[in-house]
Design a protein around this motif. Sequence first.
Motif, PDB file in Angstrom:
ATOM      1  N   GLN A 153       0.873  -1.178   0.000  1.00  0.00           N
ATOM      2  CA  GLN A 153       0.000   0.000   0.000  1.00  0.00           C
ATOM      3  C   GLN A 153       0.914   1.234   0.000  1.00  0.00           C
ATOM      4  OE1 GLN A 153      -1.867   2.895  -0.199  1.00  0.00           O
ATOM      5  NE2 GLN A 153      -3.560   1.430   0.045  1.00  0.00           N
ATOM      6  N   LEU A 154       0.796   2.026  -1.059  1.00  0.00           N
ATOM      7  CA  LEU A 154       1.723   3.143  -1.251  1.00  0.00           C
ATOM      8  C   LEU A 154       1.520   4.275  -0.252  1.00  0.00           C
ATOM      9  CD1 LEU A 154       1.883   3.284  -5.140  1.00  0.00           C
ATOM     10  CD2 LEU A 154       3.664   2.510  -3.556  1.00  0.00           C
ATOM     11  N   TYR A 155       0.461   4.241   0.537  1.00  0.00           N
ATOM     12  CA  TYR A 155       0.301   5.213   1.629  1.00  0.00           C
ATOM     13  C   TYR A 155       1.507   5.148   2.557  1.00  0.00           C
ATOM     14  CZ  TYR A 155      -1.779   7.609   5.653  1.00  0.00           C
ATOM     15  OH  TYR A 155      -2.038   8.476   6.700  1.00  0.00           O
ATOM     16  N   THR A 156       2.082   3.962   2.696  1.00  0.00           N
ATOM     17  CA  THR A 156       3.270   3.786   3.540  1.00  0.00           C
ATOM     18  C   THR A 156       4.383   4.731   3.109  1.00  0.00           C
ATOM     19  OG1 THR A 156       2.683   1.446   3.746  1.00  0.00           O
ATOM     20  CG2 THR A 156       4.921   2.067   4.402  1.00  0.00           C
ATOM     21  N   LEU A 157       4.507   4.976   1.808  1.00  0.00           N
ATOM     22  CA  LEU A 157       5.602   5.772   1.257  1.00  0.00           C
ATOM     23  C   LEU A 157       5.123   7.143   0.775  1.00  0.00           C
ATOM     24  CD1 LEU A 157       7.460   3.040  -0.847  1.00  0.00           C
ATOM     25  CD2 LEU A 157       7.888   3.744   1.519  1.00  0.00           C
ATOM     26  N   ARG A 158       4.057   7.666   1.369  1.00  0.00           N
ATOM     27  CA  ARG A 158       3.464   8.911   0.869  1.00  0.00           C
ATOM     28  C   ARG A 158       4.448  10.081   0.885  1.00  0.00           C
ATOM     29  NH1 ARG A 158       1.795   7.316   5.681  1.00  0.00           N
ATOM     30  NH2 ARG A 158       1.630   8.733   7.466  1.00  0.00           N
ATOM     31  N   SER A 159       5.322  10.142   1.886  1.00  0.00           N
ATOM     32  CA  SER A 159       6.280  11.248   1.931  1.00  0.00           C
ATOM     33  C   SER A 159       7.270  11.170   0.780  1.00  0.00           C
ATOM     34  CB  SER A 159       7.025  11.252   3.268  1.00  0.00           C
ATOM     35  OG  SER A 159       7.780  10.058   3.441  1.00  0.00           O
ATOM     36  N   MET A 160       7.628   9.970   0.360  1.00  0.00           N
ATOM     37  CA  MET A 160       8.505   9.787  -0.792  1.00  0.00           C
ATOM     38  C   MET A 160       7.754  10.039  -2.093  1.00  0.00           C
ATOM     39  SD  MET A 160      10.509   6.356   0.496  1.00  0.00           S
ATOM     40  CE  MET A 160      11.439   6.170  -1.015  1.00  0.00           C
ATOM     41  N   MET A 161       6.511   9.592  -2.156  1.00  0.00           N
ATOM     42  CA  MET A 161       5.699   9.788  -3.359  1.00  0.00           C
ATOM     43  C   MET A 161       5.511  11.274  -3.656  1.00  0.00           C
ATOM     44  SD  MET A 161       4.673   6.759  -4.630  1.00  0.00           S
ATOM     45  CE  MET A 161       3.076   6.956  -5.405  1.00  0.00           C
ATOM     46  N   GLU A 162       5.410  12.086  -2.607  1.00  0.00           N
ATOM     47  CA  GLU A 162       5.242  13.523  -2.801  1.00  0.00           C
ATOM     48  C   GLU A 162       6.464  14.143  -3.471  1.00  0.00           C
ATOM     49  OE1 GLU A 162       4.463  14.812   1.142  1.00  0.00           O
ATOM     50  OE2 GLU A 162       2.354  14.165   1.129  1.00  0.00           O
ATOM     51  N   LYS A 163       7.624  13.529  -3.290  1.00  0.00           N
ATOM     52  CA  LYS A 163       8.861  14.044  -3.878  1.00  0.00           C
ATOM     53  C   LYS A 163       9.083  13.514  -5.296  1.00  0.00           C
ATOM     54  CE  LYS A 163      11.245  14.670   0.547  1.00  0.00           C
ATOM     55  NZ  LYS A 163      10.132  14.262   1.432  1.00  0.00           N
ATOM     56  N   SER A 164       8.871  12.216  -5.498  1.00  0.00           N
ATOM     57  CA  SER A 164       9.068  11.634  -6.832  1.00  0.00           C
ATOM     58  C   SER A 164       8.372  10.287  -6.909  1.00  0.00           C
ATOM     59  CB  SER A 164      10.556  11.451  -7.126  1.00  0.00           C
ATOM     60  OG  SER A 164      10.720  10.761  -8.359  1.00  0.00           O
ATOM     61  N   VAL A 165       7.295  10.253  -7.680  1.00  0.00           N
ATOM     62  CA  VAL A 165       6.585   8.996  -7.887  1.00  0.00           C
ATOM     63  C   VAL A 165       7.471   8.001  -8.630  1.00  0.00           C
ATOM     64  CG1 VAL A 165       4.622   7.902  -9.049  1.00  0.00           C
ATOM     65  CG2 VAL A 165       4.300  10.043  -7.796  1.00  0.00           C
ATOM     66  N   ALA A 166       8.165   8.473  -9.647  1.00  0.00           N
ATOM     67  CA  ALA A 166       8.979   7.585 -10.475  1.00  0.00           C
ATOM     68  C   ALA A 166      10.067   6.894  -9.655  1.00  0.00           C
ATOM     69  CB  ALA A 166       9.602   8.369 -11.629  1.00  0.00           C
ATOM     70  N   GLU A 167      10.800   7.662  -8.842  1.00  0.00           N
ATOM     71  CA  GLU A 167      11.882   7.078  -8.055  1.00  0.00           C
ATOM     72  C   GLU A 167      11.343   6.166  -6.955  1.00  0.00           C
ATOM     73  OE1 GLU A 167      15.397   9.474  -7.038  1.00  0.00           O
ATOM     74  OE2 GLU A 167      14.406  11.114  -8.087  1.00  0.00           O
ATOM     75  N   THR A 168      10.196   6.540  -6.384  1.00  0.00           N
ATOM     76  CA  THR A 168       9.610   5.705  -5.339  1.00  0.00           C
ATOM     77  C   THR A 168       9.177   4.362  -5.903  1.00  0.00           C
ATOM     78  OG1 THR A 168       8.841   7.678  -4.166  1.00  0.00           O
ATOM     79  CG2 THR A 168       7.844   5.572  -3.553  1.00  0.00           C
ATOM     80  N   LEU A 169       8.523   4.360  -7.052  1.00  0.00           N
ATOM     81  CA  LEU A 169       8.088   3.099  -7.660  1.00  0.00           C
ATOM     82  C   LEU A 169       9.291   2.244  -8.057  1.00  0.00           C
ATOM     83  CD1 LEU A 169       5.062   4.234  -9.862  1.00  0.00           C
ATOM     84  CD2 LEU A 169       5.018   3.177  -7.595  1.00  0.00           C
TER      85      LEU A 169
END
Length: 287
Positions: free
Chosen positions: A47-63
């Motif tokens: 569940q990507l909510y876990t990484l929401r702080s990272m997703m806010e910075k870069s979806v591509a790098e987080t994925l």
Amino acid sequence: MSELTLNRRRFLQLGATGMGALLGAAACKPAASVASSSASAQPVGLQLYTLRSMMEKSVAETLALVAEVGYKEVELAGLFGNTPQQFADLLKSNGLTSPSTHIMPHLLRADLNAHLDAAEALGHKYIVVPYLMPDDRKSIDDYYSLIDEMNMWGEQCKQRGIQLAYHNHDFEFQELDGELPYDLILDRCDSELLVMELDLYWTVKAGFDPVALFKRQPGRFKMWHVKDLAEDGSFADVGKGTIDFATIFANGELAGIEHKFVERDQTDDLVRTISQGFSAVTTLQSK
């Protein structure tokens, strides 16, 4: 050097310094093959909510990080400024699929068809009602109204080949006006129109047994949030807390489980959390 780059280095360090053979394999990228070593094992999801702080910075790098750990599925909690097609392209480029997404009730009320269009573009099988704001659950009548809405939304979803689901917290297991909201949702929502995404942490924290729920309505619990409970009631990395996941996983067929999503709402080490979660679920599925 960006925070995301540091997080990816952190992941590689974990794989090299004793997180275990599974994480060492993940760092070299055959981790997904470990997850599929059992013919009956399902892909491990996050569940990507876990990484929401990272997703806010870069979806591509987080994925990219998520894929490096070994995950093959993700559950969405927002598009973070991307269009559905842009997000779908990012998933595809990282070898990820997204069977499910969380959409708040007020957004479904505002324009369900738009969310169904997005779900089709992203390849979702499920749209999940994830949370009720306090003003939406003041009385038991609020739940009766929501149930009517979910039966209606579920029918509209079904017409588009998508399944509506409901994700719990602990408040649904607290008696309200002499009734238990979770009982009402289970019993009054059409089982063909609404299935359940059981959050194992919140269910156990509320004092309820997931397996007892599976026995009550076999086959209806298509998704789980695999999240652990520390002794003090706070969140823990999967496998590091008190929940008896072995027994729960052994009853997966009874539940009707199709997708398991690792999640932790709050953590002081995102990379450790998602790596430990992947390792623990992979191990549990191999037993």
